[in-house]
Design a protein around this motif. Sequence first.
Motif, PDB file in Angstrom:
ATOM      1  N   LEU A 135       0.825  -1.199   0.000  1.00 37.36           N
ATOM      2  CA  LEU A 135       0.000   0.000   0.000  1.00 37.36           C
ATOM      3  C   LEU A 135       0.865   1.256   0.000  1.00 37.36           C
ATOM      4  O   LEU A 135       2.043   1.207   0.351  1.00 37.36           O
ATOM      5  N   ASP A 136       0.243   2.372  -0.389  1.00 37.72           N
ATOM      6  CA  ASP A 136       0.948   3.656  -0.432  1.00 37.72           C
ATOM      7  C   ASP A 136       2.253   3.496  -1.208  1.00 37.72           C
ATOM      8  O   ASP A 136       3.310   3.963  -0.788  1.00 37.72           O
ATOM      9  N   PHE A 137       2.167   2.846  -2.359  1.00 39.23           N
ATOM     10  CA  PHE A 137       3.371   2.430  -3.078  1.00 39.23           C
ATOM     11  C   PHE A 137       3.752   3.395  -4.205  1.00 39.23           C
ATOM     12  O   PHE A 137       2.950   4.200  -4.677  1.00 39.23           O
ATOM     13  N   SER A 138       4.981   3.238  -4.637  1.00 40.55           N
ATOM     14  CA  SER A 138       5.518   3.954  -5.801  1.00 40.55           C
ATOM     15  C   SER A 138       6.472   3.033  -6.531  1.00 40.55           C
ATOM     16  O   SER A 138       7.010   2.080  -5.939  1.00 40.55           O
ATOM     17  N   VAL A 139       6.670   3.310  -7.822  1.00 41.84           N
ATOM     18  CA  VAL A 139       7.671   2.615  -8.626  1.00 41.84           C
ATOM     19  C   VAL A 139       8.720   3.652  -9.016  1.00 41.84           C
ATOM     20  O   VAL A 139       8.382   4.700  -9.590  1.00 41.84           O
ATOM     21  N   VAL A 140       9.968   3.366  -8.706  1.00 38.82           N
ATOM     22  CA  VAL A 140      11.039   4.339  -8.937  1.00 38.82           C
ATOM     23  C   VAL A 140      12.230   3.672  -9.610  1.00 38.82           C
ATOM     24  O   VAL A 140      12.348   2.438  -9.625  1.00 38.82           O
ATOM     25  N   ASP A 141      13.123   4.508 -10.151  1.00 44.12           N
ATOM     26  CA  ASP A 141      14.373   3.986 -10.716  1.00 44.12           C
ATOM     27  C   ASP A 141      15.478   4.084  -9.665  1.00 44.12           C
ATOM     28  O   ASP A 141      15.211   4.383  -8.493  1.00 44.12           O
ATOM     29  N   LYS A 142      16.697   3.863 -10.071  1.00 42.75           N
ATOM     30  CA  LYS A 142      17.808   3.861  -9.114  1.00 42.75           C
ATOM     31  C   LYS A 142      17.963   5.189  -8.387  1.00 42.75           C
ATOM     32  O   LYS A 142      18.330   5.233  -7.216  1.00 42.75           O
ATOM     33  N   SER A 143      17.675   6.274  -9.100  1.00 46.99           N
ATOM     34  CA  SER A 143      17.844   7.603  -8.503  1.00 46.99           C
ATOM     35  C   SER A 143      16.643   8.024  -7.662  1.00 46.99           C
ATOM     36  O   SER A 143      16.671   9.087  -7.041  1.00 46.99           O
ATOM     37  N   GLY A 144      15.582   7.183  -7.657  1.00 43.69           N
ATOM     38  CA  GLY A 144      14.399   7.515  -6.879  1.00 43.69           C
ATOM     39  C   GLY A 144      13.334   8.274  -7.648  1.00 43.69           C
ATOM     40  O   GLY A 144      12.329   8.699  -7.072  1.00 43.69           O
ATOM     41  N   THR A 145      13.524   8.442  -8.962  1.00 42.35           N
ATOM     42  CA  THR A 145      12.549   9.141  -9.794  1.00 42.35           C
ATOM     43  C   THR A 145      11.370   8.226 -10.115  1.00 42.35           C
ATOM     44  O   THR A 145      11.562   7.052 -10.446  1.00 42.35           O
TER      45      THR A 145
END
Length: 292
Positions: free
Chosen positions: A110-120
């Motif tokens: 929950l309350d999730f995000s998908v990011v790359d190595k830099s956190g974008t």
Amino acid sequence: MVKAPGKENEMDVMAGKRKDPGPGSVASNKKVKVAGGDDKIVNEVAALSPTTAANRTGRQCQKVDYKEKAGDRIVSSSKLVVKEEKVVTKEKEALADTGAGQANNLRRLLDFSVVDKSGTLQNLNGSDLKKKPLFLSGVVQPADGKTSKETGRRLAKFGPISSWSIDFSKDGAEIQVATKAGKYAVSKPSTAYKSLFQHLAEASEVAAVCHAALVASSGGSPEASLSEVVAKLSRAKVGKSYSSAREALLLNAKFVATQLGGQEGLNLSATPFMKSVLSEARLLAKAPRGGE
């Protein structure tokens, strides 16, 4: 001479006598503006019961302020305790803490995000996970049961993501994202990721209605026509960001075909509906756009 009850004697008034307010009454002086601009002091008698008069006099004498004090509010608010999920640094720790009674490694995220190595923030759909590693962040919760702050474990970034898929059931579609260590049913994206996730969420809802319309175990039929499926989409009110249910289906036709064609034990790619929707979607793609 006997006076009529409840009336003042005219002789007393003319003589300047005033009526005794009696016990329990309170007399007060009040300035009243009269014609000519002069102020006249008028003696006003407030007929109060003995109990009311005593209470008012007691408060005035004690000078008690009955308003809420700012200090009291500060003391009360300082006692509030805001609970947060426990923060962990390793995915295995989150899985272990949320795995009591779990038969597999599936968890809710929950309350999730998908990011790359830099956190974008990154879009999950259409990403080449081999060329561009993506990671997850959010609150890991057990797969079943009620969720709470106590049952969740927050991870800042973990992964990388190895694959993702859509699990179809009678209740709809569930997007599942897998890492090397576990699998997560993602829902309720973070505020920052919500707009980026919206397209995939809506496309998944469209695919779920199509799946239910074509699969017999869900009450559908493999022989369902394009018009019948569109009617089901309209009743389900999915794809709200599109102008119509038909547009939502045609613009996501390739996505729907990919998801339904990958279902084990089902040959939905060869159904009349799938042939019709892909054919109409190709014609729509070749049609000239407005302004061109």
